[in-house]
Design a protein around this motif. Sequence first.
Motif, PDB file in Angstrom:
ATOM      1  N   UNK A  82     -95.308 -39.004  52.292  1.00 17.71           N
ATOM      2  CA  UNK A  82     -96.283 -39.017  53.586  1.00 17.71           C
ATOM      3  C   UNK A  82     -97.283 -39.901  53.323  1.00 17.71           C
ATOM      4  N   UNK A  83     -98.057 -40.095  52.119  1.00 23.60           N
ATOM      5  CA  UNK A  83     -99.071 -40.880  51.548  1.00 23.60           C
ATOM      6  C   UNK A  83     -99.083 -41.009  50.183  1.00 23.60           C
ATOM      7  N   UNK A  84     -99.797 -42.083  49.505  1.00 21.47           N
ATOM      8  CA  UNK A  84     -99.866 -42.209  48.204  1.00 21.47           C
ATOM      9  C   UNK A  84    -101.249 -41.162  47.576  1.00 21.47           C
ATOM     10  N   UNK A  85    -100.859 -40.426  46.582  1.00 22.58           N
ATOM     11  CA  UNK A  85    -101.845 -39.414  46.156  1.00 22.58           C
ATOM     12  C   UNK A  85    -102.370 -39.976  44.712  1.00 22.58           C
ATOM     13  N   UNK A  86    -103.626 -40.784  45.073  1.00 25.70           N
ATOM     14  CA  UNK A  86    -103.958 -41.489  43.657  1.00 25.70           C
ATOM     15  C   UNK A  86    -104.596 -40.705  42.808  1.00 25.70           C
ATOM     16  N   UNK A  87    -105.668 -40.014  43.137  1.00 19.94           N
ATOM     17  CA  UNK A  87    -106.508 -39.245  42.194  1.00 19.94           C
ATOM     18  C   UNK A  87    -107.704 -38.546  42.832  1.00 19.94           C
ATOM     19  N   UNK A  88    -108.489 -37.840  42.042  1.00 19.91           N
ATOM     20  CA  UNK A  88    -109.623 -37.021  42.894  1.00 19.91           C
ATOM     21  C   UNK A  88    -110.597 -36.867  41.565  1.00 19.91           C
ATOM     22  N   UNK A 100     -97.774 -34.079  36.828  1.00 17.64           N
ATOM     23  CA  UNK A 100     -96.644 -34.352  37.007  1.00 17.64           C
ATOM     24  C   UNK A 100     -96.432 -35.077  38.263  1.00 17.64           C
ATOM     25  N   UNK A 101     -96.592 -34.721  39.516  1.00 13.52           N
ATOM     26  CA  UNK A 101     -96.593 -35.475  40.553  1.00 13.52           C
ATOM     27  C   UNK A 101     -97.130 -34.743  41.889  1.00 13.52           C
ATOM     28  N   UNK A 102     -97.304 -35.222  42.891  1.00 15.45           N
ATOM     29  CA  UNK A 102     -97.866 -34.394  44.138  1.00 15.45           C
ATOM     30  C   UNK A 102     -96.698 -33.518  44.612  1.00 15.45           C
ATOM     31  N   UNK A 103     -97.185 -32.371  44.987  1.00 13.74           N
ATOM     32  CA  UNK A 103     -96.337 -31.559  45.858  1.00 13.74           C
ATOM     33  C   UNK A 103     -96.333 -31.624  47.246  1.00 13.74           C
ATOM     34  N   UNK A 104     -95.915 -30.669  48.012  1.00 19.53           N
ATOM     35  CA  UNK A 104     -95.856 -30.688  49.407  1.00 19.53           C
ATOM     36  C   UNK A 104     -97.425 -30.721  49.843  1.00 19.53           C
ATOM     37  N   UNK A 107     -99.034 -34.260  49.057  1.00 22.77           N
ATOM     38  CA  UNK A 107     -98.376 -35.162  49.865  1.00 22.77           C
ATOM     39  C   UNK A 107     -98.990 -35.262  51.403  1.00 22.77           C
ATOM     40  N   UNK A 108     -99.294 -34.138  51.873  1.00 23.61           N
ATOM     41  CA  UNK A 108     -99.768 -34.170  53.206  1.00 23.61           C
ATOM     42  C   UNK A 108    -101.339 -34.439  53.348  1.00 23.61           C
ATOM     43  N   UNK A 109    -101.985 -33.803  52.534  1.00 26.73           N
ATOM     44  CA  UNK A 109    -103.508 -33.801  52.481  1.00 26.73           C
ATOM     45  C   UNK A 109    -103.958 -35.234  51.567  1.00 26.73           C
ATOM     46  N   UNK A 110    -103.171 -35.974  50.586  1.00 28.31           N
ATOM     47  CA  UNK A 110    -103.501 -37.110  49.946  1.00 28.31           C
ATOM     48  C   UNK A 110    -104.513 -36.830  48.663  1.00 28.31           C
ATOM     49  N   UNK A 144     -96.571 -40.557  44.276  1.00 26.84           N
ATOM     50  CA  UNK A 144     -95.822 -40.016  45.370  1.00 26.84           C
ATOM     51  C   UNK A 144     -95.017 -38.957  45.060  1.00 26.84           C
ATOM     52  N   UNK A 145     -94.886 -38.093  46.039  1.00 26.42           N
ATOM     53  CA  UNK A 145     -94.347 -36.780  46.026  1.00 26.42           C
ATOM     54  C   UNK A 145     -92.438 -37.241  45.700  1.00 26.42           C
TER      55      UNK A 145
END
Length: 246
Positions: A82-88, A100-104, A107-110, A144-145
Amino acid sequence: MSETLRGLLASARALVEELAEEGIDRIERAKETPGAGDSLAAPARAPAPVEQAAPSPSRPTLEEVRAVLGECTRCRLSQGRTQIVFGDGNPHAKLLFVGEGPGEQEDLRGIPFCGRAGELLTSMIEKGLGIARSEVYICNIVKCRPPNNRTPQPDEVAACRPFLDGQIEAIGPRVIVALGKPAASLLLARDIAITKIRGTWHEYRGIPVMPTFHPAFVLRQYTPENRRLVWEDLKAALARAQDPPA
């Protein structure tokens, strides 16, 4: 007396008066500089070199790393995201968490670690360690998820690795906490069992690394022993991150 001589005397008198006002009553005669052919002349000394500070290599900012990542299509994971999840988190954090990687939900919230596993990680950080989640930085080895939350494939990890390295370089953390086997295996450059190495110190590019269980594993195996082990790992990581630099 010529007008020229009168002018010179007047100028000299004014100079003497000015020097007297300044409290100067004697002027030392300048010493003659020996000629180049004079045998008593001291050899000329080269001026002492000015010690220059070594230039510090400039580090990228997180914004620059994100700009290079762009709307990435470097691997197949881009096709289903859905979108790239870069960091926070804090761009100057002492403590960096790598998963490891984004989950559902991510992916939805970024935002990384915002689902159930993220809620547990946030609780570990805020209630366990007593610091705000905003004081640390959290990211994943892939941005990415993966489909159905599967483990990222080696080529997917390799495509994203420059951006993880860019994040680490930009932040300059004191300690990295590797959450789970994929993150620990990447940072330690070998396939490992997280149960064998969690709680032991390692290094990545000179930065201490503490491998521990992924919060998703703790949710699946929610035992007092697993919670205790992760708690001990995070306490050790925080203590080392807060140590004054050597």
